[in-house]
Structures are given as structure tokens and as C-alpha cells.
Enzyme design. Structure first.
Site, PDB file in Angstrom:
ATOM      1  N   HIS A   1       0.798  -1.249   0.004  1.00 39.19           N
ATOM      2  CA  HIS A   1       0.029   0.140   0.287  1.00 39.19           C
ATOM      3  C   HIS A   1       0.798   1.434  -0.127  1.00 39.19           C
ATOM      4  O   HIS A   1       0.312   2.361  -0.131  1.00 39.19           O
ATOM      5  CB  HIS A   1      -0.737   0.038   1.224  1.00 39.19           C
ATOM      6  CG  HIS A   1      -0.087   0.350   2.558  1.00 39.19           C
ATOM      7  ND1 HIS A   1       0.668  -0.466   3.110  1.00 39.19           N
ATOM      8  CD2 HIS A   1      -0.078   1.602   3.280  1.00 39.19           C
ATOM      9  CE1 HIS A   1       1.191   0.182   4.022  1.00 39.19           C
ATOM     10  NE2 HIS A   1       0.764   1.232   4.372  1.00 39.19           N
TER      11      HIS A   1
ATOM     12  N   HIS B   1       1.666   6.810  -0.537  1.00 42.20           N
ATOM     13  CA  HIS B   1       0.852   6.038   0.527  1.00 42.20           C
ATOM     14  C   HIS B   1      -0.325   6.118  -0.429  1.00 42.20           C
ATOM     15  O   HIS B   1      -1.263   7.103  -0.495  1.00 42.20           O
ATOM     16  CB  HIS B   1       0.848   6.666   1.663  1.00 42.20           C
ATOM     17  CG  HIS B   1       0.200   5.930   2.711  1.00 42.20           C
ATOM     18  ND1 HIS B   1      -1.228   5.648   2.819  1.00 42.20           N
ATOM     19  CD2 HIS B   1       0.742   5.260   3.719  1.00 42.20           C
ATOM     20  CE1 HIS B   1      -1.611   4.965   3.774  1.00 42.20           C
ATOM     21  NE2 HIS B   1      -0.296   4.446   4.307  1.00 42.20           N
TER      22      HIS B   1
END
Length: 160
Positions: free
Chosen positions: A68, A83
Site C-alpha cells: 500500500h 501512500h
């Protein structure tokens, strides 16, 4: 140009968008870790596609096991964290596929990660994707309010 001719290292980055979508300020990220710039300054993308490409030429410093988030150090030594979405660590990698690994050299526009934005939208807090500078820089020029094309549109100009 003289720096390139004499082999000196660049001290700035033209940062291209790692995802296609709307470029917004970190203040619009609904998570205080990013909106209050606890990790550093930068911009965020409200993505409209799930391909994440390198925003700079550099090296993959870290690829989180859940895929992620990814850390990249540019050739100028500036470090970036991408992110993807918010609270996406809880997905434990579901919907994410990495195309690089730690230590890989990348060029701006190279495919890093693909993400199923529908899964993120359903199971996480948001698809908004912060791009944060994690080390100290002297100057940051953000290109907010535009619709960016991944690997093409300049979203920041950063000087070390």
C-alpha cells in the site's frame, strides 16, 4: 546543464504524478498524519486509475509488505513516500500488485504498483494518495488544482 556536463549530481527534482487524477494539497487528506504534515510536505492525488508509476528517477528504498506504500529516493537524494489510499494497510495487500522490489532502479513513469481502486473505495477510508517528501528540502513548488496524467504531468518541483 553545466552540472550534467561536469558530472555533478543534481540537487533538484521535477516530480511527475505517480497516478492520473486531481492534484490537491495535503490539507485535503482526511488523515491528520498527512494533513498536518507529520511525515513531511507534499501533495496528494485523487486518483481515477489504479496504476502507480515512479514520480522520479531513483531507487526503491522500501516496499511495504502490504504493497500500500512505497518509498523512493531520487538520484538527487530526495526521498518520497507514496501512500496509496488511507487505512489501506488493513487490506493486507488485497487489491495491490507490486511490479518492483526494494533496491530496484526506476525511471520516472516506470510502473511500480497496480491497485484495484474499487476494492480500496469499498474497504478502506479513501483512495486519496499522498506523495510526501520525507527528508529535508530547501524549496518546494506544488502544482495544485490540475488534472494530472501519470508519468507526465509535473506536480512538484523540489530542491534539496
Amino acid at each position: 546543464m553545466f552540472k550534467k556536463l561536469f558530472g555533478q549530481k543534481s540537487t533538484s527534482d521535477k516530480v511527475v504524478s505517480p497516478m492520473s487524477g486531481q492534484v490537491v494539497g495535503l490539507e485535503e487528506v482526511p488523515d491528520p498524519t498527512f494533513s498536518e504534515k507529520m511525515m513531511g510536505d507534499g501533495v496528494a492525488i485523487k486518483p481515477d486509475s489504479g496504476e502507480v508509476v515512479s514520480p522520479v528517477d531513483g531507487e526503491i528504498l522500501q516496499l511495504f509488505p502490504t504493497k500500500h506504500a512505497i518509498g523512493i529516493q531520487s538520484v538527487s537524494g530526495i526521498e518520497y513516500l507514496i501512500h496509496i489510499g488511507l487505512e489501506t494497510v488493513a487490506l493486507e495487500g488485497e487489491g495491490f500488485e507490486a511490479h518492483v522490489k526494494q533496491g530496484d532502479k526506476v525511471s520516472a513513469g516506470d510502473l511500480l504498483i497496480t491497485v484495484d481502486l474499487d476494492i480500496v473505495a469499498q474497504k478502506a477510508n479513501s483512495t486519496i494518495t499522498p506523495i510526501v517528501i520525507t527528508n529535508e528540502v530547501s524549496s518546494l513548488d506544488k502544482k495544485l488544482g490540475q488534472t494530472a496524467s501519470k508519468g507526465e504531468t509535473e506536480i512538484m518541483y523540489v530542491e534539496k
